[in-house]
Design an enzyme around this catalytic site. Structure first.
Site: not given
Length: 131
Positions: A41-42, A52
């Site tokens: 995440e960011n 994936e």
């Protein structure tokens, strides 16, 4: 180690400080090698990376461009399918009948294929007349 076990293991190192929703994925290349990815995440949400996509990137970085099996795992009440973008990414490197195993950390699984996840997929055949 099974493909799902590999996805389970890499899920543990996912970087998900905002959603707390860790996902692990593993793909088996045509050579038989396993490539793994986890979500990253960011704080600027659209800039994160799906598990994936990470597994596919690892496969391509290793020189392979065909996947023959996929496993995805998350801590959820039921098996979580890949997002739409990842379905298209899987379709880029796998055939329609490529098996996809979805699982939960509690052990529930669901078997499907890329074709079932993405019917009517957009593929290279649609680009034949492009010049």
């Amino acid at each position: 180690m099974s493909l799902m076990d590999s996805a389970r293991e890499v899920r543990e190192v996912a970087y998900a400080p905002y959603s707390k929703f860790k996902v692990g994925a593993a793909v088996r290349g045509a050579s038989g090698a396993i490539y793994r990815g986890c979500n990253v995440e960011n704080v600027a949400y659209p800039e994160g990376t799906c598990a994936e996509a990470g597994a596919i990137a690892a496969m391509v970085a290793a020189g392979e461009t065909e996947l023959v099996e996929v496993a995805v795992i998350a801590d959820s009440p039921s098996p979580v399918p890949p997002c739409g973008g990842c379905r298209q990414k899987l379709a880029e490197f796998g055939k329609g009948d490529t098996p996809v195993l979805l699982g939960t950390v509690a052990g529930q699984t669901m078997e499907t294929t890329i074709q079932e996840l993405l019917p009517g997929r957009f593929d290279a055949d649609h680009m034949r007349n492009a010049e």
